[in-house]
Design a protein around this motif. Sequence first.
Motif, PDB file in Angstrom:
ATOM      1  N   LYS A 189       0.805  -1.239   0.000  1.00 24.47           N
ATOM      2  CA  LYS A 189       0.000   0.000   0.000  1.00 24.47           C
ATOM      3  C   LYS A 189       0.838   1.289   0.000  1.00 24.47           C
ATOM      4  N   PRO A 190       1.927   1.355   0.805  1.00 28.99           N
ATOM      5  CA  PRO A 190       2.686   2.617   0.816  1.00 28.99           C
ATOM      6  C   PRO A 190       3.282   2.969  -0.553  1.00 28.99           C
ATOM      7  N   MET A 191       3.460   1.956  -1.416  1.00 28.88           N
ATOM      8  CA  MET A 191       4.053   2.204  -2.729  1.00 28.88           C
ATOM      9  C   MET A 191       3.001   2.615  -3.762  1.00 28.88           C
ATOM     10  N   ILE A 192       1.712   2.501  -3.386  1.00 33.70           N
ATOM     11  CA  ILE A 192       0.633   2.889  -4.302  1.00 33.70           C
ATOM     12  C   ILE A 192       0.127   4.263  -3.864  1.00 33.70           C
ATOM     13  N   PRO A 193       0.209   5.286  -4.727  1.00 36.72           N
ATOM     14  CA  PRO A 193      -0.309   6.603  -4.319  1.00 36.72           C
ATOM     15  C   PRO A 193      -1.742   6.467  -3.809  1.00 36.72           C
ATOM     16  N   SER A 194      -2.040   7.112  -2.673  1.00 36.05           N
ATOM     17  CA  SER A 194      -3.321   6.868  -1.982  1.00 36.05           C
ATOM     18  C   SER A 194      -4.528   7.179  -2.868  1.00 36.05           C
ATOM     19  N   ALA A 195      -4.383   8.119  -3.786  1.00 39.55           N
ATOM     20  CA  ALA A 195      -5.502   8.462  -4.681  1.00 39.55           C
ATOM     21  C   ALA A 195      -5.873   7.296  -5.600  1.00 39.55           C
ATOM     22  N   PHE A 196      -5.022   6.276  -5.674  1.00 38.89           N
ATOM     23  CA  PHE A 196      -5.264   5.179  -6.622  1.00 38.89           C
ATOM     24  C   PHE A 196      -5.690   3.869  -5.948  1.00 38.89           C
ATOM     25  N   HIS A 197      -5.817   3.883  -4.615  1.00 34.41           N
ATOM     26  CA  HIS A 197      -6.243   2.660  -3.922  1.00 34.41           C
ATOM     27  C   HIS A 197      -7.636   2.221  -4.415  1.00 34.41           C
ATOM     28  N   LYS A 198      -8.522   3.214  -4.552  1.00 36.30           N
ATOM     29  CA  LYS A 198      -9.904   2.921  -4.982  1.00 36.30           C
ATOM     30  C   LYS A 198      -9.938   2.424  -6.429  1.00 36.30           C
ATOM     31  N   VAL A 199      -9.175   3.093  -7.282  1.00 31.73           N
ATOM     32  CA  VAL A 199      -9.129   2.740  -8.715  1.00 31.73           C
ATOM     33  C   VAL A 199      -8.611   1.307  -8.872  1.00 31.73           C
ATOM     34  N   TRP A 200      -7.623   0.984  -8.063  1.00 30.76           N
ATOM     35  CA  TRP A 200      -7.008  -0.358  -8.055  1.00 30.76           C
ATOM     36  C   TRP A 200      -8.060  -1.406  -7.682  1.00 30.76           C
ATOM     37  N   GLU A 201      -8.768  -1.092  -6.582  1.00 27.33           N
ATOM     38  CA  GLU A 201      -9.828  -1.970  -6.063  1.00 27.33           C
ATOM     39  C   GLU A 201     -10.931  -2.170  -7.108  1.00 27.33           C
TER      40      GLU A 201
END
Length: 308
Positions: free
Chosen positions: A250-262
Amino acid sequence: MKGPLFYAKILLFGEYGIIKDSKGLAIPFNSYKGALKSAKNLTGEAKKSNESLAEFYSYLSTLNSDIVQFDLVSLQEDVAQGMYFDSSIPQGYGVGSSGALVASIYDKYATDKITVLENLTRDKLLTLKQIFALMESFFHGKSSGLDPLNSYLSLPILINSKEHIEATGIPSQKEGKGAVFLLDSEQIGETEPMVNIFMNKMKNEGFRTMLSEEFSTHTDACIEDFLQGNIKSLFTNVKMLSKVVLANFKPMIPSAFHKVWEQGLQTNDYYLKLCGSGGGGYILGFTEDYEKAKKHLKDYKLELVYRF
């Protein structure tokens, strides 16, 4: 003076895993490139690049290595006369901007260089990788040497382990619906802090187990599928890999993209993974239907890498 062109690279599979000796697959990405040039009056980016080359010269002149020597006199003269690296490769995006620069300096100034035209035995490839790791550590603190190697050879490279790498062929692209693409996070990613986070996580036994039992297993399967052209199986394994990365990196994924990833994992319309060390830059996407993925990701800049 204008040097030959050196291209960007994309590590399709293997980010972080290759630090711990699992497989990796890197391919050249010809949309971005760089070359050494010279100008009398330097401004802006060219001036910054020239100053960086002056520091790189100082670093190379202190290297005490048995495996590589440079024509430092010529390098110093050329830098003094306004040499810079003219590059379209975005920095901090995980596509090998410093790798292309390192490859160009080795190509022009190494005194007894291994050339692309000779028979590239495994030993020669490993020696090149060692040389490039040494050179590129000036930029990253610690480098695998893989980015410059990919840029220098301009060939897909299969990393079986630290001691076993080989140039490889990949299936030729088809005019199908599926694609590998880049998603622009529009943030710069710094390699060193991300690698430090990873190294700290490696102190945790649970994380180490996940890396060897899940992450590496799925990565190796993805590489196998991609090289063999087993597209159906590839997407099954990419989905597993995408899940593992979201859960553990998670720390390596920009937080704005957690939802898009999901969202990709839930809809199965695309799957995302890290491109390089993460923290910003590009995110790599895989989809069986590029048009559908584009609709889902219409708010983002996408770039096509490979078609299935």
